[in-house]
Design a protein around this motif. Sequence first.
Motif, PDB file in Angstrom:
ATOM      1  N   THR A   8      46.512   2.340  37.342  1.00  0.00           N
ATOM      2  CA  THR A   8      47.128   1.654  36.215  1.00  0.00           C
ATOM      3  C   THR A   8      46.132   1.463  35.092  1.00  0.00           C
ATOM      4  O   THR A   8      46.505   1.419  33.934  1.00  0.00           O
ATOM      5  CB  THR A   8      47.721   0.290  36.631  1.00  0.00           C
ATOM      6  N   GLY A  12      46.864   2.391  30.803  1.00  0.00           N
ATOM      7  CA  GLY A  12      47.076   1.292  29.889  1.00  0.00           C
ATOM      8  C   GLY A  12      46.397   0.001  30.262  1.00  0.00           C
ATOM      9  O   GLY A  12      46.571  -1.008  29.587  1.00  0.00           O
ATOM     10  N   GLN A  14      46.978  -2.078  32.734  1.00  0.00           N
ATOM     11  CA  GLN A  14      47.889  -3.102  33.210  1.00  0.00           C
ATOM     12  C   GLN A  14      47.972  -3.050  34.736  1.00  0.00           C
ATOM     13  O   GLN A  14      47.868  -1.994  35.334  1.00  0.00           O
ATOM     14  CB  GLN A  14      49.304  -2.891  32.627  1.00  0.00           C
ATOM     15  N   SER A  16      50.064  -3.256  38.318  1.00  0.00           N
ATOM     16  CA  SER A  16      51.323  -2.574  38.615  1.00  0.00           C
ATOM     17  C   SER A  16      52.431  -3.555  38.967  1.00  0.00           C
ATOM     18  O   SER A  16      53.051  -3.459  40.008  1.00  0.00           O
ATOM     19  CB  SER A  16      51.110  -1.589  39.773  1.00  0.00           C
ATOM     20  N   VAL A  22      53.326  -0.592  29.702  1.00  0.00           N
ATOM     21  CA  VAL A  22      52.026   0.064  29.787  1.00  0.00           C
ATOM     22  C   VAL A  22      51.959   1.211  28.785  1.00  0.00           C
ATOM     23  O   VAL A  22      52.977   1.714  28.314  1.00  0.00           O
ATOM     24  CB  VAL A  22      51.753   0.629  31.202  1.00  0.00           C
ATOM     25  N   GLU A  70      54.118   5.184  25.641  1.00  0.00           N
ATOM     26  CA  GLU A  70      54.298   3.824  26.131  1.00  0.00           C
ATOM     27  C   GLU A  70      55.580   3.781  26.947  1.00  0.00           C
ATOM     28  O   GLU A  70      56.497   4.579  26.739  1.00  0.00           O
ATOM     29  CB  GLU A  70      54.418   2.841  24.962  1.00  0.00           C
TER      30      GLU A  70
END
Length: 265
Positions: A8, A12, A14, A16, A22, A70
């Motif tokens: 992850t 991005g 982030q 999960s 993300v 995104e």
Amino acid sequence: MSFNRRQTDLFGGQESDPSKSVSFAGLVTRVVFRNEENGYTVMEVTGEGEEIVIVGTMPYLAAGDRVTGEGELNDHPVYGPQIHARLIAREEPQESERIEIYLASGAVKGIGPATAKKLVRAFGDETLAVMRTRPERVARIPGIGIKKAREFSDQLQEDQGYQSLQLLLLPFGIGPSRIHRIHKILGAQAERIIRTNPYELAGKVPGVGFRTADKIASELGMSGDHPGRLRGAVLFTMDQRLFRDGHTVESRVELVRELSRELDV
């Protein structure tokens, strides 16, 4: 397919968590499925050795394309972690070596390794720009000709046009599926058409109403009693109230009264 915090981070930074927004970037390694009618695609994307599945409505993409975008990260009960893309763009290579690899991968229909090598040898780092805007120069390369050169140009322009269309329409809440439909109907010049007259959307694209077109037009400076706005309103109303219901006549007085009230002019 593994998917952990390290992965992850690639897509991005982030964690999960389900339905987490993300960003992602990587190389398309495999297109698992593509619906040519609506553009819905399932593909595998790899970044720094880690792989994730990206799904959603997209422009035409092929193995070897570098993409950024995104979306929402979800854990599918059958297929595992996936990112549902809401914005995705192909990252065009800039250097001649990468351009040759990109073209040789089949990213542009009709070009294989041999033709890719000829093109890059002729135009270097400017290959894609020349292919997009100067097909007559491409046509001089032995074995290509003007017909193929124009086809290459059309493909590259269409891809660029799709990405510009996304950037224009996504802020208005128009989702990828509808953007795909708009692009399919209006073609590579869709962004230019909409910027010139947003009301073309209401007249030509099923499911896009006058209010949506009016919102876009307002942002582009076509508000109040702008002639384009009034013309668009009349045509859309006539289409909705008359032609689709089978009528052939409408009272001018009633039409003006109703539209004056609705448009506040």
